[in-house]
Structures are given as C-alpha cells and as structure tokens.
Enzyme design. Structure first.
Site, PDB file in Angstrom:
ATOM      1  N   LYS A 151      34.229  19.510  -3.617  1.00 32.77           N
ATOM      2  CA  LYS A 151      35.446  20.025  -4.240  1.00 32.77           C
ATOM      3  C   LYS A 151      35.167  20.315  -5.715  1.00 32.77           C
ATOM      4  CE  LYS A 151      40.383  18.839  -4.722  1.00 32.77           C
ATOM      5  NZ  LYS A 151      41.394  17.785  -4.475  1.00 32.77           N
ATOM      6  N   SER A 199      45.839  14.421  -1.024  1.00 35.71           N
ATOM      7  CA  SER A 199      45.113  15.688  -1.113  1.00 35.71           C
ATOM      8  C   SER A 199      43.892  15.797  -0.221  1.00 35.71           C
ATOM      9  CB  SER A 199      44.696  15.951  -2.567  1.00 35.71           C
ATOM     10  OG  SER A 199      45.817  16.235  -3.359  1.00 35.71           O
ATOM     11  N   SER A 213      45.377  19.132  -2.042  1.00 35.98           N
ATOM     12  CA  SER A 213      44.699  20.167  -2.814  1.00 35.98           C
ATOM     13  C   SER A 213      43.252  20.431  -2.376  1.00 35.98           C
ATOM     14  CB  SER A 213      44.679  19.768  -4.298  1.00 35.98           C
ATOM     15  OG  SER A 213      43.992  18.540  -4.482  1.00 35.98           O
TER      16      SER A 213
END
Length: 507
Positions: free
Chosen positions: A57, A159, A135
């Site tokens: 990420k 997330s 996210s």
C-alpha cells in the site's frame, strides 16, 4: 512461494497485467520487473527463505529506486522518495518478499471505497465498476486478481477488513502494537495498524506465529511497538503461542458471541441471512453460539470520527510545502502575506476528503470543542474497550480484570447465565453492512453517509483488538465478509480458528 523460475514468471505476469492495471487502477507505481529481496548479508548455512510476491500500500515507505511513496496525494509527488524504509518492508524482504509495486488507496488512508485518490478510484474486475472498499482497495484487488500472494495494507478503522469483504479475500488486522508502524505515513497514530491481505490464512500464520513470527519482534523506532518484556508477558498469559493456541484448529467446544447491537436497521437483509447461516454452520460443526451485549457500540462510530480526524489534523500539519510536500509555485511567488504559501500548497495538494477531516479534527481540538467532543470520545473509547473485556473469556494481558454489577447492563439484554454475561472465545459479526456498491452510486453519495460502512469494524480498532475478515457465502453474486474479533494478543488462536471458520462458511 517463488522459485527462480517462479520469479521469471512473475516478471512476465507484470508485463501481461499492465493493461488490466490501467483499467482497474489498483497500482500507483509498478516497476517493469518485480524487486527481489536483498541477498543475505553473509554466507550462511541456513537455507534462503522461500520467495513470495508482495504488493505494498502506497502509504508505507519504501527506499527502493522507482518505488516512491505518494499516499495517493497530490501533495506528495511521484518524485518523492522516502529517506527511511518501513520496518515491515525490511522484515518481509528478509523473509523473501518480491515487491511487485505500490497500490492505490484513499488519500492518506482516509476513505471507505478507494475513490479519494489523486490518481483516480480503484475498481473491481468482477463485477466491473464496483467498489473495492477502502482505504486499502488497491492491495485487495491485487490479491483478489491473483497478481500477488500477499499484500500490505493499513487498518485504522477497517481499511483492510472492508476491502477484503468486498473482494472476497482474507483481511487481517493484528493486535495494536504487535507490528511496527515505523515508516507508515500516519493517519491516526493511536489507531493505525499494519494489516495483511491474502487468499489463504496459512501465509499469515507463517508470518505472524511461525518460527520467525513477527509477534516476537519489538521495534525501538516505533514508540507504539510493544516492548519485548510486554510481549513475553502477553505470550506467557496466553500459555505460549505454539503450545496452546497454535494447535487448535477444531471448532468443537469454542464459544462464539453474536453482538446484539450489531443487528442494525441498516444491515442488508442478504448480509443478515448470510450471518445467521454462518452461525448455524459453526453450530453444526460443534461450536456454541450465544448472544452478547456490547452496549457502547452505538457510540463507537461517532467517537472514531472525532478521534481519527483530530489525530489526522495534527499529523498532516507538517505538509506545508516547506518541511514536507510539493510547494505550490503560484503560492510561493505570492507569499508576502502571512500563510499564503501554506494555504495555497495545502489547498491544492490535499483532496476534498482529507481537507474535510482536517477541518473536523482541528475543530474538535479547539478550546471551545475539546471537552464536548474529543474528551467525550476518549471516554467512549474506554467504555468500548471495557465492553469487549467483559465478554471475552480470556483476560486482556495488559489490563486488570474489571468486576461489575449486573445492574450496569441494559434491561433488554438476555443472558443464559444470570450470574453474569456470557464469556466467549470470539465475536462473530458481518464485516460490512452491505455488499460492495457500484462506484457510480458511491460517488453520488454524501461523504458522511459512507462513514456508515465502518460501523462493524471501528469498535475493534478503538479497542486495539485483533480482527479478521473471511469470505462468506451470500445468496446472490458478490462477496461478503464474516468478521471474527478476538481478545488482545489472541492473534494466534484467532488465525487458527479463522482458518477453520473460513472452510465452513465459504461455500
């Protein structure tokens, strides 16, 4: 795991997936060739670790050339290279990680659908133009499409777990303080947790509780990393990861709690039916299913959206175009008036959702709102943690066991044992209240309405507990997640039991 031939195959796969990546937009940066782990520092008699592909990420710092850290924000350009490497990157590369790229996300991790990115929204492949969750949506899509074996995400209020539920994979949030946050660009320090996404639980078990398990490793660079002494105390209170917890794979005799407060009006009937069916399957497999009460749950979401933006407003104050962030040229040329440079840089560099949360957080930390919002939210957080401690059979190893009167419980709570509430091994609930929505609908939605997606994931985050989302079968096409929540530092048993649960509820 990858052999040398597997690494060559990974190179070819990177090339063949380029067009698909453009369509789904789940990678921000992907090098032309996967980046293999560094060679061992000196000749060793021990065998080299087995290699595996890893997506990262893009709010986790990397120092590798060609892999900038952007946080999906316009304020950090693709030319920015972090001066430090995140501890988790160093740890995984030493364990054989082959990095294939940096994945897309909601800017600075603020969002539930991976649409608030400077580089555009993330989409699922099947069904098309569907939210991948947020996210960590880019990481989830990379795993779901089979591009990588493991992906790193961050979980502040769900997330990792929410994208896992939407894409039909495994999403695991460890106990807070177990995995180092050093090198993770912070959103909310007291909540941020490095999480993992995979199609299988075994790789997670190997990483967390294996012979070189990450649970053992304290990081002095991270003030929130549990000390070595505290880790030993936690493990001792759990009677050792391998001796007691690591061997339990059967469901018979385990007690799962169904939180009454999670049966909310906004819960999709299809998710509610799948939840009930999953509980029935576990019961048929020998587990015991009991109702439990977490009365503070109804306040958890509101408390989270006070605490997290407050911490974010402080963390993001340094992105001013002087210390961090790409300076706005127009603002710099007209910086005679005080604050013009900062305002121009931050106004153009940050996206709408980030600015919204900075404003919210700045207000709740102001002298006129601190007592009414931030202090009360912290009190709610303590009550949420207390609710969890009351229902788990295992004690929280970092807190003394609390005694309480039955009169403290709401009158409507039904209990099998009138001497006190049921004490359970794990809690069982949906990961998200709905199936993955279409991107068009999400973008037309009021931003605050999207916060409701975190209603089932936020409580465990506020309490710092380990939680994992596993795929569960639903009546129609689409993916849904079943969430298991464990007591603090009960990660090993949670992973073992989640493996058994996943096999029962997947089909």
């Amino acid at each position: 795991m990858l052999s040398r031939s597997g690494l060559r195959g990974a190179r070819l796969r990177v090339v063949s997936l380029t067009s698909q990546r453009r369509l789904l937009n789940h990678f921000i940066t992907h090098p032309p060739e996967p980046i293999p782990p560094p060679p061992p520092p000196a000749p060793s008699s021990s065998p080299s670790p087995k290699q595996f592909t890893l997506a990262v990420k893009d709010n986790i710092a990397t120092t590798i050339p060609g892999l900038p850290t952007t946080c999906a924000s316009g304020i950090l350009s693709k030319s920015y290279v972090s001066p430090i490497e995140a501890t988790i990157i160093t740890q995984l590369r030493a364990r054989g990680a082959v990095i294939t790229g940096k994945t897309n996300l909601d800017e600075f991790g603020m969002g539930s659908h991976s649409i608030y990115s400077h580089y555009g929204p993330v989409s699922q492949d099947t069904p098309p133009e569907t939210s991948a969750g947020g996210s960590s949506g880019g990481s989830a899509v990379a795993v779901a499409n089979g591009e990588v074996e493991l992906a790193l995400g961050t979980d502040t209020g769900g997330s990792v777990r929410l994208p896992a539920a939407y894409t039909g994979i495994i999403g695991y949030k460890p106990s807070y303080g177990m995995i180092s946050r050093y090198g993770v660009i912070p959103y909310a320090n007291s909540l941020d947790t490095v999480g993992f996404l995979s199609k299988q639980i075994n790789p997670l078990k190997e990483l967390i509780i294996g012979e070189r398990g990450l649970w053992k490793e304290h990081d002095s660079n991270d003030p929130t990393s549990l000390t070595t002494a505290a880790r030993k105390r936690c493990a001792a209170q759990r009677r050792g990861y391998r001796s007691r917890q690591g061997q339990t794979t059967e469901l018979e005799g385990l007690k799962f709690g169904i939180p009454l407060e999670y049966n909310i009006a906004e819960l999709d009937p299809e998710i509610r039916d799948a939840w009930a069916a999953a509980a029935k399957r576990l019961q048929d497999a020998g587990a015991r299913i009991v109702p439990v009460s977490l009365p503070t749950t109804k306040h958890a979401l509101a408390a989270y959206y006070v605490i997290a933006p407050a911490e974010a407003s402080s963390n993001l104050a340094k992105y001013d175009g002087v210390r961090y962030g790409a300076r706005d040229a127009e603002g710099a040329s007209d910086a005679s008036a005080g604050g013009v440079l900062y305002a121009s840089t931050r106004g153009k560099g940050f996206g709408e959702e980030v600015k919204r949360r900075i404003l919210l957080g700045s207000y709740t930390l102001s002298s006129e709102a601190m007592d009414n919002y931030f202090i009360k939210a912290q009190r709610v957080r303590r009550l949420v943690r207390r609710d969890f401690n009351r229902v788990f059979a295992l004690e929280n190893p970092l807190q003394e066991r609390e005694t309480f009167e039955l009169s403290d419980l709401p009158e409507e709570v039904e209990m099998e044992d009138k001497w006190g509430p049921e004490e359970v091994d794990f809690l069982l609930c949906p990961t998200a209240p709905t199936l993955a929505p279409k991107l068009k609908g999400v973008m037309e939605q009021q931003p605050v309405d999207a916060y409701m997606n975190d209603v089932f994931t936020v409580p465990a985050s506020l309490a710092g507990l380990p939680a994992i989302s596993v795929p569960m079968k639903v009546a129609t096409e689409g993916a849904a997640g079943l969430q298991l929540i464990g007591q603090y530092w009960d990660d090993a048993r949670l992973l073992d039991v989640a493996d058994a649960v996943a096999k029962e509820v997947r089909t």
